[in-house]
Write a protein that holds these residues in place. Structure first.
Motif, PDB file in Angstrom:
ATOM      1  N   ASN A  11      33.239  46.449  39.867  1.00 56.83           N
ATOM      2  CA  ASN A  11      32.698  45.797  38.682  1.00 56.83           C
ATOM      3  C   ASN A  11      31.621  44.794  39.090  1.00 56.83           C
ATOM      4  O   ASN A  11      31.807  43.580  39.006  1.00 56.83           O
ATOM      5  CB  ASN A  11      33.817  45.111  37.906  1.00 56.83           C
ATOM      6  CG  ASN A  11      33.352  44.547  36.578  1.00 56.83           C
ATOM      7  OD1 ASN A  11      32.234  44.814  36.135  1.00 56.83           O
ATOM      8  ND2 ASN A  11      34.201  43.767  35.934  1.00 56.83           N
ATOM      9  N   TYR A  14      31.500  40.720  39.812  1.00 58.80           N
ATOM     10  CA  TYR A  14      32.325  39.896  38.941  1.00 58.80           C
ATOM     11  C   TYR A  14      33.472  39.205  39.675  1.00 58.80           C
ATOM     12  O   TYR A  14      33.810  38.060  39.370  1.00 58.80           O
ATOM     13  CB  TYR A  14      32.874  40.757  37.800  1.00 58.80           C
ATOM     14  CG  TYR A  14      33.508  39.972  36.687  1.00 58.80           C
ATOM     15  CD1 TYR A  14      32.726  39.442  35.660  1.00 58.80           C
ATOM     16  CD2 TYR A  14      34.876  39.727  36.660  1.00 58.80           C
ATOM     17  CE1 TYR A  14      33.298  38.702  34.638  1.00 58.80           C
ATOM     18  CE2 TYR A  14      35.453  38.990  35.638  1.00 58.80           C
ATOM     19  CZ  TYR A  14      34.667  38.482  34.630  1.00 58.80           C
ATOM     20  OH  TYR A  14      35.240  37.750  33.631  1.00 58.80           O
ATOM     21  N   TYR A  15      34.102  39.883  40.636  1.00 62.02           N
ATOM     22  CA  TYR A  15      35.278  39.316  41.298  1.00 62.02           C
ATOM     23  C   TYR A  15      34.956  38.673  42.648  1.00 62.02           C
ATOM     24  O   TYR A  15      35.868  38.256  43.368  1.00 62.02           O
ATOM     25  CB  TYR A  15      36.354  40.396  41.471  1.00 62.02           C
ATOM     26  CG  TYR A  15      36.753  40.988  40.138  1.00 62.02           C
ATOM     27  CD1 TYR A  15      37.391  40.219  39.171  1.00 62.02           C
ATOM     28  CD2 TYR A  15      36.435  42.303  39.821  1.00 62.02           C
ATOM     29  CE1 TYR A  15      37.715  40.734  37.936  1.00 62.02           C
ATOM     30  CE2 TYR A  15      36.758  42.837  38.580  1.00 62.02           C
ATOM     31  CZ  TYR A  15      37.397  42.045  37.637  1.00 62.02           C
ATOM     32  OH  TYR A  15      37.708  42.560  36.418  1.00 62.02           O
ATOM     33  N   SER A  77      41.043  43.248  38.412  1.00 56.36           N
ATOM     34  CA  SER A  77      40.410  44.072  37.398  1.00 56.36           C
ATOM     35  C   SER A  77      41.439  44.775  36.525  1.00 56.36           C
ATOM     36  O   SER A  77      42.346  45.437  37.045  1.00 56.36           O
ATOM     37  CB  SER A  77      39.515  45.126  38.055  1.00 56.36           C
ATOM     38  OG  SER A  77      39.040  46.043  37.094  1.00 56.36           O
ATOM     39  N   THR A 367      27.070  35.931  34.812  1.00 51.74           N
ATOM     40  CA  THR A 367      27.457  37.292  35.167  1.00 51.74           C
ATOM     41  C   THR A 367      26.329  38.301  34.954  1.00 51.74           C
ATOM     42  O   THR A 367      26.342  39.377  35.550  1.00 51.74           O
ATOM     43  CB  THR A 367      28.673  37.737  34.343  1.00 51.74           C
ATOM     44  OG1 THR A 367      28.384  37.609  32.948  1.00 51.74           O
ATOM     45  CG2 THR A 367      29.878  36.877  34.679  1.00 51.74           C
TER      46      THR A 367
END
Length: 420
Positions: A11, A14-15, A77, A367
């Motif tokens: 993703n 994002y993480y 996620s 983001t």
């Protein structure tokens, strides 16, 4: 300790900040992405499988585990909770099991589990077509909620106030769930449960976001954040406050409801993100996810309640009981907001030093990136990022958040038709 983070499809970045938090807490983190950016994580601790099929991901994880001897496997996620459960079972590491993961990921299976255990919840029905959706809505009574079984982040979730709304929103939601990133990031080759649309009765009342831990029959509430958004026909999760305004008796009722839902979903040991609405004076479960809440909820938890969901995730992944007790709010007042703009394509985002270096900001995350296409309802629910602040009261913190957000310069192109 060596931990393995897994996503079937990465993703974006994002993480990344959460992975860095794990390392700051003492973990040596390895990352395995089925599909992903080859430069996402340090080369010696990063592998890309080249496929999002579980039959390719599991052998890759097993081979790496034979080399490194991982202590645990985890994800942040929503789209990877089933993959991680399967991988953990294959590697003989702690996990919640594929069945509990599937029940906690798929909203229909979750609702069915709650119904069997008589957990307070909305009325619900999986609807295969528009006539069934209209008939169900008429039976439940408007307003109702139309939502995906495999959604996340309120994508293609609509409040429906009458038959004309349903006729408008049904084709939008049906088309949207096929291309929704939270669905396309799921692994191939696993049973996700039904992929479709639910009609649910609408629950009137305030909403609360709970970070918690389940451990061998015990449930501990780590933090409670109030959602203070004024809703329309979509569900932007955009304004929050902590500590909660709930009095102790209502906190205790939330604990009972969350505990019942945890048992119903078959969760033995896991971090939890629960969403609860007080409807007619009683807490009703919207969902319980087997991961920490997104956005800045981990920061809210640490600052407003002294609980760290990231550290709890690290402990549970390796089979260690987290150091968490009952919910005890601090005296720090916080406010948070999603940064929402668009629709259109991002040309440039500039965050001035007065925002980035403000002592009132405890969480700032952009983001979106230049070139990203921002889709807004009904075509999607993309946001630009998150901004969270502290203050002497919620009102004071919120004033700061609004002021600072207004200083962020967002430039977009293609405003017309770009998000269709």
């Amino acid at each position: 300790m060596k931990l393995l983070a897994v996503e079937a499809v990465q993703n974006a970045t994002y993480y990344l900040s959460r992975y860095r938090q794990l390392e700051a807490s003492g973990a040596e983190l390895y990352v395995l992405n089925g599909q992903g950016d080859p430069h996402f994580w340090p080369t010696e601790r990063y592998r890309v499988v080249g496929s999002k099929h579980i039959e390719d991901i599991v052998p890759a994880a097993r081979a790496w585990h034979a080399e490194e001897g991982f202590d645990g496997v985890l994800t942040f996620s929503e789209s990877a909770v089933i993959a991680v459960a399967v991988v953990a079972d294959a590697l003989g590491l702690p996990g919640i099991g594929a069945e509990a993961a599937r029940t906690s990921r798929n909203k229909l299976l979750m609702r069915q589990a709650h119904a069997r255990a008589d957990v307070p919840r909305p009325h619900f029905r999986l609807v295969p077509d528009l006539p069934a959706a209209l008939a169900t809505a008429a039976e439940f009574g408007y307003p109702v909620v139309l939502k995906p079984t495999l959604g996340a982040a309120s994508n293609f979730v609509f409040r429906i106030d009458g038959p004309e709304d349903m006729r408008l929103r049904w084709p939008q939601a049906l088309a949207g769930i096929q291309r929704m990133s939270w669905f396309t990031m799921e692994p191939d080759g696993v049973d996700h449960g039904p992929h479709g649309l639910l009609v649910e009765s609408f629950l009137e009342g305030p909403e609360h976001l709970v970070e918690a831990v389940a451990w061998d029959g015990e449930v501990h509430l780590g933090s409670i954040v109030d959602r203070v958004t004024v809703e329309g026909d979509t569900f932007d999760d955009d304004v929050h406050r902590a500590p909660t305004s709930l009095p102790p008796a209502q906190v205790a009722a939330v604990h009972r409801a969350v505990s019942a839902a945890v048992r119903a979903q078959g969760i033995r040991r896991s971090v939890l993100h629960a969403e609860v609405r007080y409807h007619h004076g009683e807490p009703h479960l919207l969902e319980i996810a087997v991961r920490p809440g997104g956005g800045g909820l981990d920061y809210f938890a640490r600052i407003s309640a002294g609980y760290c969901p990231i550290r709890a995730s690290m402990d549970i992944a390796r089979g260690v009981r987290p150091d968490v007790g009952d919910y005890r709010p601090t005296d720090v007042h916080t406010a948070g907001m999603c940064l929402i703009g668009g629709p259109g394509r991002i040309s440039e985002i500039t965050v001035p030093p007065s925002v980035a270096e403000s002592d009132r900001v405890f969480f700032l995350k952009i983001t979106a990136r230049p070139g990203d296409l921002i889709r807004r309802p009904p075509h999607g629910n993309n946001i630009l990022g998150f901004l969270c602040t502290t203050g002497t009261s919620f009102e004071d913190a919120m004033r700061s958040a609004v002021d600072l957000a207004g200083r962020i310069d967002v430039r977009m192109t293609e405003p017309d038709g770009a998000a269709a």
